[in-house]
Design an enzyme around this catalytic site. Structure first.
Site, PDB file in Angstrom:
ATOM      1  N   ASN A 247       6.751   7.866 -15.442  1.00 56.30           N
ATOM      2  CA  ASN A 247       8.074   7.249 -15.332  1.00 56.30           C
ATOM      3  C   ASN A 247       8.423   6.909 -13.881  1.00 56.30           C
ATOM      4  O   ASN A 247       8.955   5.840 -13.594  1.00 56.30           O
ATOM      5  CB  ASN A 247       9.147   8.172 -15.930  1.00 56.30           C
ATOM      6  CG  ASN A 247      10.502   7.474 -15.974  1.00 56.30           C
ATOM      7  OD1 ASN A 247      10.622   6.399 -16.565  1.00 56.30           O
ATOM      8  ND2 ASN A 247      11.489   8.046 -15.305  1.00 56.30           N
TER       9      ASN A 247
ATOM     10  N   ASP B 223       2.489   9.497  -8.882  1.00 51.97           N
ATOM     11  CA  ASP B 223       3.524  10.341  -9.474  1.00 51.97           C
ATOM     12  C   ASP B 223       3.382  10.344 -11.000  1.00 51.97           C
ATOM     13  O   ASP B 223       2.404   9.810 -11.545  1.00 51.97           O
ATOM     14  CB  ASP B 223       4.904   9.825  -9.024  1.00 51.97           C
ATOM     15  CG  ASP B 223       5.880  10.967  -8.795  1.00 51.97           C
ATOM     16  OD1 ASP B 223       6.000  11.823  -9.708  1.00 51.97           O
ATOM     17  OD2 ASP B 223       6.527  11.009  -7.744  1.00 51.97           O
TER      18      ASP B 223
ATOM     19  N   LYS C  99       0.188   3.734  -2.232  1.00 51.26           N
ATOM     20  CA  LYS C  99      -0.657   4.779  -2.830  1.00 51.26           C
ATOM     21  C   LYS C  99       0.157   5.629  -3.808  1.00 51.26           C
ATOM     22  O   LYS C  99       0.284   6.849  -3.682  1.00 51.26           O
ATOM     23  CB  LYS C  99      -1.301   5.640  -1.738  1.00 51.26           C
ATOM     24  CG  LYS C  99      -2.217   4.839  -0.817  1.00 51.26           C
ATOM     25  CD  LYS C  99      -3.085   5.689   0.070  1.00 51.26           C
ATOM     26  CE  LYS C  99      -4.029   4.853   0.910  1.00 51.26           C
ATOM     27  NZ  LYS C  99      -3.350   4.045   1.950  1.00 51.26           N
TER      28      LYS C  99
ATOM     29  N   SER D 229     -11.307   6.195   3.527  1.00 47.78           N
ATOM     30  CA  SER D 229     -12.201   5.849   4.644  1.00 47.78           C
ATOM     31  C   SER D 229     -12.255   6.896   5.758  1.00 47.78           C
ATOM     32  O   SER D 229     -13.122   6.836   6.608  1.00 47.78           O
ATOM     33  CB  SER D 229     -11.756   4.508   5.238  1.00 47.78           C
ATOM     34  OG  SER D 229     -10.379   4.554   5.549  1.00 47.78           O
TER      35      SER D 229
ATOM     36  N   ASP E  29       0.856  -1.197   0.000  1.00 48.50           N
ATOM     37  CA  ASP E  29       0.000   0.000   0.000  1.00 48.50           C
ATOM     38  C   ASP E  29       0.887   1.241   0.000  1.00 48.50           C
ATOM     39  O   ASP E  29       1.113   1.862   1.026  1.00 48.50           O
ATOM     40  CB  ASP E  29      -0.899  -0.026   1.241  1.00 48.50           C
ATOM     41  CG  ASP E  29      -1.896   1.120   1.247  1.00 48.50           C
ATOM     42  OD1 ASP E  29      -1.908   1.903   0.281  1.00 48.50           O
ATOM     43  OD2 ASP E  29      -2.665   1.227   2.219  1.00 48.50           O
TER      44      ASP E  29
ATOM     45  N   GLY F 105      -6.891  -3.418  10.331  1.00 50.59           N
ATOM     46  CA  GLY F 105      -5.561  -3.259  10.912  1.00 50.59           C
ATOM     47  C   GLY F 105      -5.584  -3.288  12.419  1.00 50.59           C
ATOM     48  O   GLY F 105      -5.474  -4.352  13.048  1.00 50.59           O
TER      49      GLY F 105
HETATM   50  O1  C5P Z   1      -6.134   0.251  11.517  1.00 53.32           O
HETATM   51  P1  C5P Z   1      -7.197   0.315  10.463  1.00 53.32           P
HETATM   52  O2  C5P Z   1      -8.073  -0.905  10.441  1.00 53.32           O
HETATM   53  O3  C5P Z   1      -7.966   1.589  10.477  1.00 53.32           O
HETATM   54  O4  C5P Z   1      -6.352   0.267   9.100  1.00 53.32           O
HETATM   55  C1  C5P Z   1      -6.894   0.626   7.837  1.00 53.32           C
HETATM   56  C2  C5P Z   1      -5.815   0.528   6.803  1.00 53.32           C
HETATM   57  O5  C5P Z   1      -6.335   0.797   5.523  1.00 53.32           O
HETATM   58  C3  C5P Z   1      -4.658   1.503   6.992  1.00 53.32           C
HETATM   59  O6  C5P Z   1      -3.487   0.838   6.522  1.00 53.32           O
HETATM   60  C4  C5P Z   1      -4.996   2.657   6.071  1.00 53.32           C
HETATM   61  O7  C5P Z   1      -3.835   3.315   5.602  1.00 53.32           O
HETATM   62  C5  C5P Z   1      -5.662   1.910   4.930  1.00 53.32           C
HETATM   63  N1  C5P Z   1      -6.550   2.650   4.065  1.00 53.32           N
HETATM   64  C6  C5P Z   1      -7.669   3.307   4.513  1.00 53.32           C
HETATM   65  N2  C5P Z   1      -8.474   3.958   3.622  1.00 53.32           N
HETATM   66  C7  C5P Z   1      -8.187   3.941   2.314  1.00 53.32           C
HETATM   67  C8  C5P Z   1      -7.070   3.259   1.835  1.00 53.32           C
HETATM   68  C9  C5P Z   1      -6.271   2.613   2.752  1.00 53.32           C
HETATM   69  O8  C5P Z   1      -7.952   3.287   5.728  1.00 53.32           O
HETATM   70  N3  C5P Z   1      -9.000   4.483   1.433  1.00 53.32           N
END
Ligand code: C5P
Length: 217
Positions: free
Chosen positions: A68, A65, A62, A117, A60, A193
Site C-alpha cells: 500500500n 515498503d 529505491k 555498485s 531513483d 553521475g
Molecule cells: O556519481 P556516480 O556516477 O557514482 O552515481 C551513480 C548513481 O547511481 C548514484 O545516483 C547512485 O545512487 C546510483 N546507484 C548506484 N548503484 C545502484 C543503484 C543506483 O550507484 N545499484
C-alpha cells in the site's frame, strides 16, 4: 525511454540552478536523467516536472515498503511527471506488484534494483541478487539495475533475464566502471553521475561517454 546514446545522467546535485544548468548542457547526449533523494529533498518534487519537460526522468527512490505504501509513493512519483521509478525487489513480489500496477495505471515504467555498485553490496545484496533478477521476469517491469563496477554481475543477470528486460547500469566514472565494458557485458544503458556533473564541462564528459560506447570494440 528511447535507446539512442545509451547514457543516463545521475543528477545527484543539491542546488536547483546547478541541476538545471547541468541538465541543459547534457540533454542532447543523454536518453534520460535519473533524479534521486539528494536533489528532491533539497529542492522539492517539482524539479522532476522541470526536467521531465525536456527529457525522460527516472525517479531513483529505491522504493522498499509494504504494497500500500509503495502504491502511494509511486502515485506521487508519477504525478510529478517521472517516466519511470526505481524500486527494490527484496521486499517481495507483492510490494513489487503494487509498483507495477501503479505504473500501468499511469502508463509508466518500473526498474528493479537487482544488484548494487558499491563495495558493501557484497555483504548482503549479492546473496539475493539472482533471486531478485528471476523474480523480476514476468512481472511487467521494464528492466533491472545492475552494477557497472562488477561486470560479471551484469553478465550473470543478463543470462537470467535474457532479452525480456533491459539493464541500466550505474557505477561508470567515479566508481570506476567502464561504459564500453558494461555495455559489452549486456547493459542497455550506463548511468553516470559525478564524472559528468562535477566536471567543468559536463557536456564534454557526457559526449566522451557516448563516443566511448559508440566506438567500442
Ligand atoms: O556519481 P556516480 O556516477 O557514482 O552515481 C551513480 C548513481 O547511481 C548514484 O545516483 C547512485 O545512487 C546510483 N546507484 C548506484 N548503484 C545502484 C543503484 C543506483 O550507484 N545499484
Amino acid at each position: 525511454m528511447e535507446k539512442n546514446n545509451q547514457l543516463i545522467l545521475a543528477l545527484d546535485v543539491t542546488e536547483k540552478n546547478k541541476a538545471l544548468d547541468v541538465a541543459e548542457k547534457v540533454y542532447e547526449y543523454v536518453d534520460a536523467v535519473k533524479i534521486g533523494y539528494p536533489l528532491v529533498l533539497k529542492t522539492g518534487i517539482g524539479i522532476i516536472e522541470d526536467i521531465s519537460s525536456r527529457v525522460p526522468v527516472i525517479a531513483d527512490f529505491k522504493v522498499a515498503d509494504i504494497p500500500n505504501t509503495n502504491r502511494l509513493i509511486c502515485e506521487q512519483v508519477f504525478n510529478s511527471g517521472a517516466d519511470a521509478v526505481i524500486v527494490h525487489g527484496f521486499t517481495g513480489r507483492d510490494s513489487l506488484d503494487a509498483c507495477v500496477a501503479t505504473a500501468n495505471e499511469y502508463n509508466r515504467q518500473v526498474f528493479v534494483v537487482a544488484d548494487m555498485s558499491h563495495p558493501g553490496a557484497t555483504e548482503f545484496f549479492q546473496q539475493v541478487s539472482e533471486k531478485i533478477a528471476k523474480m523480476s521476469l514476468d512481472t511487467g517491469v521494464s528492466g533491472v539495475v545492475a552494477p557497472a563496477t562488477r561486470t560479471n554481475s551484469v553478465e550473470n543477470i543478463r543470462k537470467i533475464i535474457g532479452n525480456e528486460l533491459a539493464i541500466i547500469s550505474p557505477g561508470v566514472g567515479a566508481q570506476g566502471g567502464s561504459a564500453s565494458d558494461v555495455i559489452n557485458k549486456g547493459a542497455d544503458w550506463v548511468i553516470t553521475g559525478r564524472s559528468i556533473y562535477q566536471s567543468d564541462s559536463p557536456d564534454t564528459e557526457a559526449k566522451k561517454v557516448v563516443q566511448e560506447i559508440k566506438n567500442r570494440n
